[in-house]
Design a protein around this motif. Structure first.
Motif, PDB file in Angstrom:
ATOM      1  N   ASN A 242       0.827  -1.210   0.000  1.00 28.79           N
ATOM      2  CA  ASN A 242       0.000   0.000   0.000  1.00 28.79           C
ATOM      3  C   ASN A 242       0.857   1.254   0.000  1.00 28.79           C
ATOM      4  OD1 ASN A 242      -2.424  -1.345  -0.070  1.00 28.79           O
ATOM      5  ND2 ASN A 242      -2.637  -1.464   2.148  1.00 28.79           N
ATOM      6  N   THR A 246       0.852   4.122  -2.817  1.00 26.03           N
ATOM      7  CA  THR A 246       0.657   5.541  -2.518  1.00 26.03           C
ATOM      8  C   THR A 246       1.801   6.376  -3.093  1.00 26.03           C
ATOM      9  OG1 THR A 246      -0.535   5.002  -0.485  1.00 26.03           O
ATOM     10  CG2 THR A 246       0.375   7.226  -0.669  1.00 26.03           C
ATOM     11  N   GLU A 250       1.551   9.130  -6.099  1.00 27.50           N
ATOM     12  CA  GLU A 250       1.932  10.515  -5.841  1.00 27.50           C
ATOM     13  C   GLU A 250       2.904  11.006  -6.908  1.00 27.50           C
ATOM     14  OE1 GLU A 250       1.334  13.961  -3.942  1.00 27.50           O
ATOM     15  OE2 GLU A 250       0.388  12.061  -3.409  1.00 27.50           O
TER      16      GLU A 250
END
Length: 571
Positions: A242, A246, A250
């Motif tokens: 995860n 992320t 980004e």
């Protein structure tokens, strides 16, 4: 990587397992059938030391015919706090725990089961590999985009002297000074920009290396590990995965292609020297989103839903009862077609939800799907028939033909040209494929082993991603099946209560009616709850989306308060 592991299988099988656990490589001479373990001569002596082990069956390692290579967990299956085996899984907090953790930290939890039971209840855990593959593709695209940007930047800077030299033929010495000045500025911009791009490239190469390592571990445990080992690895790696997801997402948001350009002004006058201070041209550094950025922009963004119009469904003079719209769909031209289960009708509405025409059926229809510009297909459930009706431009509805089937179908949607996906009830498989000619066949997928009664399940199909979505009303669950990889994602969340109708919208995001929360829930194809939208009606049941993905229509199943509402999608 898989090929290399297979080729070395015999070599791994000949190694002593207890020594491997202590990070020591020793050839195995003995295989204990009782311990199910390869051992060297020294480690096997434990059978002589302990009385209770003397009855174990020891054979020569070369004659053991071991069926598989054990996966070396390397401590992954140990509790970090207590150095005990991770034997339990807390379903409330979705975390692995040892016996001490289970007693100390999870005694108030409702459901703490042993790992074996957790594995049995969820045998196809594909989340980690699917998510890593997705993140890997994004990271690779980022790196490729950065490399292309650097190459383009270098090409642009190299091209600037060529432009200047063409004009220098006219003004000779002054352009020598111009060239030196502008190239110097361009090189400075290039150097500054290269530093930023290189930093971005190195960061994403690190992400890619981490992703590759994770994938190798998952591949190895799925090839060589037990289902329990697979489950533990997946759970232990979830947080790392995860975080990678992320971080890479980004990086996607700020992905740009950098270019540099020099252009002369149309009005060009020769100024006094020094020429570089008065040059009629500007060096500029520009950035624009690359094509790759468009591909890797996260697709599970929240979509805004705005009410457009709504009509109350009231009983008319020729109706037997209050209208109940169990099937709705858009025609390609924006008109809406619906089936009224209570009054055995097929109706057509315009874009303002004004009724334009109707057709009386001989049975209670369950669902409807538009199959061409002016044709729809209706399911009949117990009548075991599929009716194809023509809805012409004048809003006349005419029966075209009927196909008899052997299965009771509730929901229906388009699969491909000439084939449809039908949600069944009172049948051993919840979904079947139906052809235009009426031929039926089962789908090979890991469906729940249950027979759904009518009104307890619905399905739809996303042609772009080849995903099949199935709702389970009383399990409060939504299943997303990948028909290419034969894997599935199971979605359970407090926001989903008695789900029924389901459809696919912009960016292949999934919209499902949650009856008991009176809302429409938006879900990504990876199973993430993106958002939840409260509706202006109780018990939303049936839903569809226009062909251009701009509008959504929903109807409900609340007696005395039935509505048909149109909403606009903004993204």
């Amino acid at each position: 990587m898989a090929a290399n592991r297979n080729s070395n299988a015999n070599c791994e099988l000949s190694l002593c397992q207890p020594c491997l656990n202590m990070d020591t490589i020793t050839d195995a001479n003995i295989f204990c059938r009782t311990c199910d373990e390869l051992q060297c001569m020294d480690c096997s002596k434990v059978h002589e030391t302990h009385t209770f082990m003397r009855s174990h069956t020891l054979v020569d390692a070369n004659e053991s015919n071991i069926a598989r290579t054990k996966f070396n967990m390397k401590g992954i299956d140990q509790c970090i706090l207590h150095q005990k085996d991770l034997e339990y899984f807390c379903e409330d907090e979705e975390t692995l725990c040892c016996s001490t953790c289970a007693i100390v930290n999870h005694r108030k939890c409702q459901s703490v089961v042993d790992v074996k039971a957790a594995v049995e209840s969820d045998r196809k855990r594909s989340y980690a590999k699917v998510k890593l593959q997705e993140v890997k593709e994004k990271a690779e695209k980022i790196i490729n985009s950065v490399v292309c940007s650097k190459r383009k930047l270098e090409e642009d800077v190299t091209d600037i002297p060529v432009k200047i030299k063409k004009r220098r033929d006219e003004v000779n010495k002054m352009f020598d000074e111009l060239e030196m000045s502008i190239v110097k500025q361009a090189k400075s911009l290039q150097t500054e920009t290269f530093v930023k791009l290189t930093t971005k490239q190195l960061q994403n190469e690190k992400y890619l290396a981490d992703i590759t390592t994770c994938l190798e571990t998952i591949d190895e445990v799925y090839e060589n590990g037990t289902s329990i080992e697979q489950f533990i690895v997946e759970e232990k790696m979830k947080e790392e995965i995860n975080l990678l997801h992320t971080n890479v997402d980004e990086e996607c948001k700020g992905l740009e292609t950098m270019t540099v350009n020099f252009a002369f002004d149309e009005a060009f006058n020769l100024p006094p020297l020094p020429f570089a201070d008065y040059v009629s041209g500007q060096l500029s550094l520009k950035s624009h989103l690359s094509e790759a950025a468009g591909i890797i922009t996260p697709v599970d963004k929240a979509i805004k839903i705005t009410p457009v119009c709504c009509v109350d469904l009231k009983q008319s003079k020729d109706d037997e009862g209050e209208p109940f719209y169990t099937g709705i769909d858009f025609l390609p031209d924006g008109r809406l077609v619906v089936v009224d289960n209570t009054n055995k009708k097929c109706l057509v509405y315009n874009e303002k939800l004004e009724k334009l025409g109707s057709y009386q059926l001989s049975y209670k229809p369950l669902s409807i799907v538009a199959i061409s510009d002016e044709a729809v297909m209706i399911t009949s459930g117990n009548a075991l028939r599929l009716d194809i009706l023509r809805v012409n431009k004048s809003n006349q509805i005419i029966l075209n033909r009927t196909k008899m089937v052997t299965t009771k179908y509730d929901s229906i949607c388009v699969n491909d040209e000439g084939n449809f996906v039908g949600g069944t009830y009172d049948y051993s498989r919840p979904v079947r494929i139906i052809s235009l000619t009426g031929n039926e066949k089962d789908i090979n997928a890991n469906f729940p082993k249950k027979i759904y009664p009518i009104e307890t399940s619905a399905c739809t199909y996303d042609r772009n991603t080849e995903k099949l979505i199935l709702t389970d009303k009383y399990e409060h669950t939504l299943y997303i099946y990948d028909t290419k990889t034969n894997t599935r994602v199971v979605v359970k969340d407090d926001k989903i209560q008695e789900p029924r109708g389901v459809t696919v919208g912009p960016f292949d995001t999934i919209f499902v009616c949650s009856k008991n929360t009176h809302s429409i829930v938006q879900i990504s194809q990876t199973g993430r709850i993106v958002s939840s939208h409260k509706t202006d009606m109780e018990y939303p049941r049936t839903i569809c989306i226009s062909r251009d993905k701009s509008f959504l229509v929903v109807s409900n199943a609340c007696n005395g308060k039935r509505k048909l509402q149109k909403l606009q999608l903004t993204y």
